[in-house]
Design a protein around this motif. Structure first.
Motif: not given
Length: 267
Positions: A250-265
Protein backbone atom coordinates in the motif's frame (compact mmCIF):
# COMPACT_ATOMS: atom_id res chain seq x y z
CA UNK A 1 -15.04 -66.57 33.51
CA UNK A 2 -13.46 -66.48 36.95
CA UNK A 3 -15.62 -64.92 39.58
CA UNK A 4 -14.28 -61.69 41.02
CA UNK A 5 -15.78 -62.73 44.35
CA UNK A 6 -13.04 -65.37 44.62
CA UNK A 7 -10.40 -62.67 45.07
CA UNK A 8 -12.25 -60.75 47.75
CA UNK A 9 -11.02 -61.11 51.29
CA UNK A 10 -13.52 -63.21 53.29
CA UNK A 11 -14.02 -60.30 55.67
CA UNK A 12 -14.76 -57.85 52.85
CA UNK A 13 -18.31 -56.48 53.15
CA UNK A 14 -20.77 -57.35 50.40
CA UNK A 15 -22.65 -54.75 48.34
CA UNK A 16 -25.69 -55.51 50.49
CA UNK A 17 -23.68 -54.78 53.63
CA UNK A 18 -22.54 -51.47 52.20
CA UNK A 19 -26.05 -50.41 51.30
CA UNK A 20 -27.34 -51.42 54.73
CA UNK A 21 -24.64 -49.22 56.34
CA UNK A 22 -23.24 -52.12 58.35
CA UNK A 23 -19.75 -51.25 57.22
CA UNK A 24 -17.88 -48.07 56.33
CA UNK A 25 -15.31 -48.75 53.67
CA UNK A 26 -12.22 -46.52 53.29
CA UNK A 27 -12.20 -43.90 50.56
CA UNK A 28 -9.41 -42.31 48.53
CA UNK A 29 -8.31 -40.13 51.47
CA UNK A 30 -7.83 -43.14 53.75
CA UNK A 31 -5.95 -45.44 51.38
CA UNK A 32 -2.24 -45.25 50.44
CA UNK A 33 -1.60 -43.21 47.29
CA UNK A 34 1.76 -44.88 46.58
CA UNK A 35 3.34 -48.28 47.00
CA UNK A 36 6.83 -46.80 47.16
CA UNK A 37 8.00 -48.02 43.76
CA UNK A 38 9.94 -45.84 41.34
CA UNK A 39 8.94 -44.75 37.86
CA UNK A 40 10.98 -47.23 35.87
CA UNK A 41 12.39 -45.03 33.12
CA UNK A 42 12.60 -41.37 32.20
CA UNK A 43 10.17 -41.66 29.26
CA UNK A 44 7.21 -42.77 31.36
CA UNK A 45 6.39 -39.40 32.92
CA UNK A 46 6.62 -37.29 29.73
CA UNK A 47 4.73 -40.01 27.83
CA UNK A 48 1.84 -39.68 30.29
CA UNK A 49 1.90 -35.90 29.97
CA UNK A 50 1.76 -36.14 26.16
CA UNK A 51 -1.26 -38.46 26.33
CA UNK A 52 -3.10 -36.23 28.81
CA UNK A 53 -2.32 -32.89 27.17
CA UNK A 54 -3.38 -34.03 23.70
CA UNK A 55 -6.62 -35.77 24.72
CA UNK A 56 -7.96 -33.18 27.18
CA UNK A 57 -9.65 -30.96 24.53
CA UNK A 58 -11.49 -34.04 23.24
CA UNK A 59 -12.58 -35.07 26.72
CA UNK A 60 -13.74 -31.55 27.52
CA UNK A 61 -16.03 -31.73 24.47
CA UNK A 62 -17.27 -35.19 25.50
CA UNK A 63 -17.83 -33.99 29.08
CA UNK A 64 -18.87 -30.31 29.04
CA UNK A 65 -19.78 -30.72 32.72
CA UNK A 66 -16.14 -31.60 33.45
CA UNK A 67 -17.04 -35.01 34.87
CA UNK A 68 -14.11 -37.20 33.89
CA UNK A 69 -10.82 -38.10 35.49
CA UNK A 70 -7.40 -39.12 34.25
CA UNK A 71 -4.98 -41.16 36.31
CA UNK A 72 -1.22 -41.17 35.73
CA UNK A 73 0.49 -43.94 37.68
CA UNK A 74 -2.36 -43.67 40.19
CA UNK A 75 -3.83 -46.57 42.12
CA UNK A 76 -7.13 -48.25 41.25
CA UNK A 77 -8.40 -50.03 44.36
CA UNK A 78 -10.43 -53.08 43.37
CA UNK A 79 -10.41 -55.18 46.57
CA UNK A 80 -9.92 -54.59 50.27
CA UNK A 81 -6.94 -56.49 51.70
CA UNK A 82 -4.12 -55.98 54.19
CA UNK A 83 -1.94 -54.13 53.36
CA UNK A 84 -4.36 -52.03 51.30
CA UNK A 85 -1.97 -51.29 48.42
CA UNK A 86 -1.89 -55.02 47.62
CA UNK A 87 -5.49 -54.64 46.52
CA UNK A 88 -4.67 -51.98 43.94
CA UNK A 89 -3.15 -51.74 40.49
CA UNK A 90 -1.61 -48.53 39.16
CA UNK A 91 -1.83 -48.22 35.38
CA UNK A 92 0.63 -45.78 33.88
CA UNK A 93 -2.32 -43.94 32.33
CA UNK A 94 -6.09 -44.37 32.51
CA UNK A 95 -9.31 -42.48 31.85
CA UNK A 96 -12.65 -42.78 33.62
CA UNK A 97 -15.73 -41.13 32.06
CA UNK A 98 -18.64 -39.54 33.88
CA UNK A 99 -17.07 -39.19 37.32
CA UNK A 100 -15.96 -35.92 38.95
CA UNK A 101 -12.22 -35.23 39.12
CA UNK A 102 -12.64 -33.99 42.70
CA UNK A 103 -14.36 -35.45 45.74
CA UNK A 104 -15.38 -33.07 48.54
CA UNK A 105 -13.35 -30.33 46.88
CA UNK A 106 -10.13 -32.39 46.80
CA UNK A 107 -8.45 -33.98 43.79
CA UNK A 108 -8.51 -37.76 43.95
CA UNK A 109 -5.51 -39.48 45.49
CA UNK A 110 -6.57 -42.79 43.97
CA UNK A 111 -9.59 -44.36 42.32
CA UNK A 112 -11.65 -46.59 44.62
CA UNK A 113 -14.03 -48.91 42.82
CA UNK A 114 -16.21 -49.72 45.82
CA UNK A 115 -16.94 -46.00 46.14
CA UNK A 116 -17.57 -45.37 42.45
CA UNK A 117 -18.78 -48.52 40.65
CA UNK A 118 -17.58 -47.01 37.33
CA UNK A 119 -14.71 -48.78 35.60
CA UNK A 120 -12.06 -46.93 33.61
CA UNK A 121 -12.72 -46.94 29.87
CA UNK A 122 -9.05 -47.39 28.93
CA UNK A 123 -5.78 -48.17 30.70
CA UNK A 124 -2.32 -47.93 29.14
CA UNK A 125 0.77 -49.65 30.50
CA UNK A 126 4.34 -48.72 29.51
CA UNK A 127 6.52 -51.85 29.54
CA UNK A 128 9.90 -51.47 31.22
CA UNK A 129 10.80 -55.17 31.52
CA UNK A 130 10.05 -57.99 29.12
CA UNK A 131 6.29 -57.41 29.06
CA UNK A 132 5.37 -60.49 31.07
CA UNK A 133 3.99 -58.45 33.98
CA UNK A 134 1.62 -56.52 31.74
CA UNK A 135 0.40 -59.73 30.07
CA UNK A 136 0.12 -61.82 33.22
CA UNK A 137 -3.36 -63.39 33.25
CA UNK A 138 -2.77 -65.48 36.38
CA UNK A 139 -5.88 -65.59 38.62
CA UNK A 140 -5.33 -64.91 42.33
CA UNK A 141 -4.80 -67.62 44.89
CA UNK A 142 -3.95 -67.83 48.58
CA UNK A 143 -0.24 -67.63 47.73
CA UNK A 144 -0.13 -65.79 44.40
CA UNK A 145 -1.05 -62.22 43.56
CA UNK A 146 -3.35 -61.84 40.57
CA UNK A 147 -1.69 -60.92 37.30
CA UNK A 148 -2.20 -57.41 36.00
CA UNK A 149 -3.91 -58.59 32.80
CA UNK A 150 -6.33 -60.71 34.86
CA UNK A 151 -7.14 -57.83 37.20
CA UNK A 152 -7.91 -55.41 34.36
CA UNK A 153 -9.97 -58.01 32.51
CA UNK A 154 -11.76 -59.99 35.22
CA UNK A 155 -11.86 -57.74 38.29
CA UNK A 156 -11.90 -54.11 37.14
CA UNK A 157 -13.39 -54.76 33.65
CA UNK A 158 -11.51 -52.01 31.83
CA UNK A 159 -12.98 -51.75 28.32
CA UNK A 160 -9.70 -51.12 26.47
CA UNK A 161 -6.24 -52.15 27.61
CA UNK A 162 -3.12 -50.97 25.74
CA UNK A 163 0.42 -52.28 26.25
CA UNK A 164 3.28 -50.13 24.92
CA UNK A 165 6.78 -51.55 24.53
CA UNK A 166 9.06 -48.66 23.59
CA UNK A 167 12.11 -50.87 23.08
CA UNK A 168 10.29 -52.86 20.40
CA UNK A 169 8.22 -49.93 19.08
CA UNK A 170 5.22 -52.17 19.72
CA UNK A 171 1.68 -51.25 20.72
CA UNK A 172 -0.95 -53.88 21.55
CA UNK A 173 -4.56 -52.98 22.31
CA UNK A 174 -7.16 -55.32 23.77
CA UNK A 175 -10.92 -54.78 23.83
CA UNK A 176 -13.24 -56.32 26.41
CA UNK A 177 -15.78 -58.48 24.57
CA UNK A 178 -18.21 -60.65 26.55
CA UNK A 179 -15.98 -60.42 29.61
CA UNK A 180 -12.76 -61.41 27.84
CA UNK A 181 -10.00 -59.39 26.21
CA UNK A 182 -9.71 -59.76 22.47
CA UNK A 183 -6.58 -58.47 20.75
CA UNK A 184 -7.52 -55.70 18.32
CA UNK A 185 -6.19 -55.43 14.79
CA UNK A 186 -5.00 -51.98 13.65
CA UNK A 187 -6.82 -50.12 10.89
CA UNK A 188 -5.37 -48.97 7.57
CA UNK A 189 -3.44 -46.20 9.36
CA UNK A 190 -1.98 -48.75 11.78
CA UNK A 191 -4.05 -47.16 14.55
CA UNK A 192 -6.45 -48.69 17.05
CA UNK A 193 -9.90 -47.06 17.20
CA UNK A 194 -11.13 -46.32 20.72
CA UNK A 195 -14.74 -46.00 19.64
CA UNK A 196 -16.42 -44.46 22.70
CA UNK A 197 -13.89 -41.61 22.70
CA UNK A 198 -14.01 -41.03 18.95
CA UNK A 199 -10.22 -41.25 18.68
CA UNK A 200 -7.48 -43.62 17.59
CA UNK A 201 -4.37 -44.77 19.42
CA UNK A 202 -1.10 -45.41 17.63
CA UNK A 203 2.65 -44.85 17.54
CA UNK A 204 4.73 -42.02 16.14
CA UNK A 205 8.50 -41.69 16.01
CA UNK A 206 10.24 -38.55 17.22
CA UNK A 207 14.01 -38.39 17.20
CA UNK A 208 14.24 -42.15 16.82
CA UNK A 209 12.04 -42.72 19.89
CA UNK A 210 8.50 -44.19 19.58
CA UNK A 211 5.67 -42.44 21.41
CA UNK A 212 2.04 -43.41 21.98
CA UNK A 213 -0.19 -40.71 20.53
CA UNK A 214 -3.86 -39.96 19.85
CA UNK A 215 -5.41 -39.20 16.46
CA UNK A 216 -8.94 -38.18 15.61
CA UNK A 217 -11.21 -40.41 13.54
CA UNK A 218 -10.01 -38.73 10.35
CA UNK A 219 -6.39 -39.59 11.09
CA UNK A 220 -5.31 -36.11 12.25
CA UNK A 221 -2.73 -36.12 15.04
CA UNK A 222 -4.06 -34.59 18.26
CA UNK A 223 -1.55 -32.00 19.40
CA UNK A 224 -0.29 -31.41 22.90
CA UNK A 225 -0.69 -28.02 24.54
CA UNK A 226 2.90 -27.07 23.63
CA UNK A 227 2.39 -28.20 20.04
CA UNK A 228 -0.85 -26.22 19.79
CA UNK A 229 0.97 -23.15 21.12
CA UNK A 230 3.69 -23.55 18.45
CA UNK A 231 1.10 -23.90 15.69
CA UNK A 232 -0.80 -20.85 16.97
CA UNK A 233 2.43 -18.84 17.15
CA UNK A 234 3.37 -19.83 13.60
CA UNK A 235 -0.11 -18.87 12.37
CA UNK A 236 0.13 -15.53 14.18
CA UNK A 237 3.57 -14.82 12.70
CA UNK A 238 2.35 -15.72 9.23
CA UNK A 239 -0.65 -13.42 9.66
CA UNK A 240 1.64 -10.61 10.82
CA UNK A 241 3.95 -11.22 7.86
CA UNK A 242 1.04 -11.07 5.42
CA UNK A 243 -0.22 -7.87 7.06
CA UNK A 244 3.23 -6.31 6.82
CA UNK A 245 3.53 -7.24 3.15
CA UNK A 246 0.12 -5.69 2.47
CA UNK A 247 1.16 -2.51 4.33
CA UNK A 248 4.36 -2.21 2.30
CA UNK A 249 2.48 -2.73 -0.96
CA UNK A 250 0.00 0.00 0.00
CA UNK A 251 2.86 2.38 0.82
CA UNK A 252 4.55 1.67 -2.53
CA UNK A 253 1.28 2.27 -4.36
CA UNK A 254 0.69 5.50 -2.45
CA UNK A 255 4.21 6.71 -3.26
CA UNK A 256 3.72 5.89 -6.93
CA UNK A 257 0.43 7.80 -7.05
CA UNK A 258 2.04 10.84 -5.41
CA UNK A 259 4.80 10.73 -8.01
CA UNK A 260 2.04 11.12 -10.60
CA UNK A 261 0.60 14.07 -8.70
CA UNK A 262 -2.31 12.07 -7.39
CA UNK A 263 -3.26 12.24 -3.73
CA UNK A 264 -4.00 8.60 -2.70
CA UNK A 265 -6.34 9.90 0.01
CA UNK A 266 -8.61 11.32 -2.69
CA UNK A 267 -9.08 7.96 -4.34
Amino acid sequence: MESTQAVINPTTPTIQDIHSNKFTLPDHTQLPDSDGTFVKNFQEHPQSIVLTSSIEPILQKLHPDGNFCIGQDSGIYWRLVDPPEKGAEAPDWFYVPNVPPKLNGEYRRSYVLWKEFVAPLIAIEFVSGNGSEERDATPPSETEKAGKFWVYEQAIHISFYAIFEARKALLEVYRLVDGRYEKMQPNERNHFPIYPMGVELGLIEDGGVPWVRWWDEMGNLLLTGDERAIVEKQARLQAEEVAEQERQQKEKLAAYLRSLGINPDDI
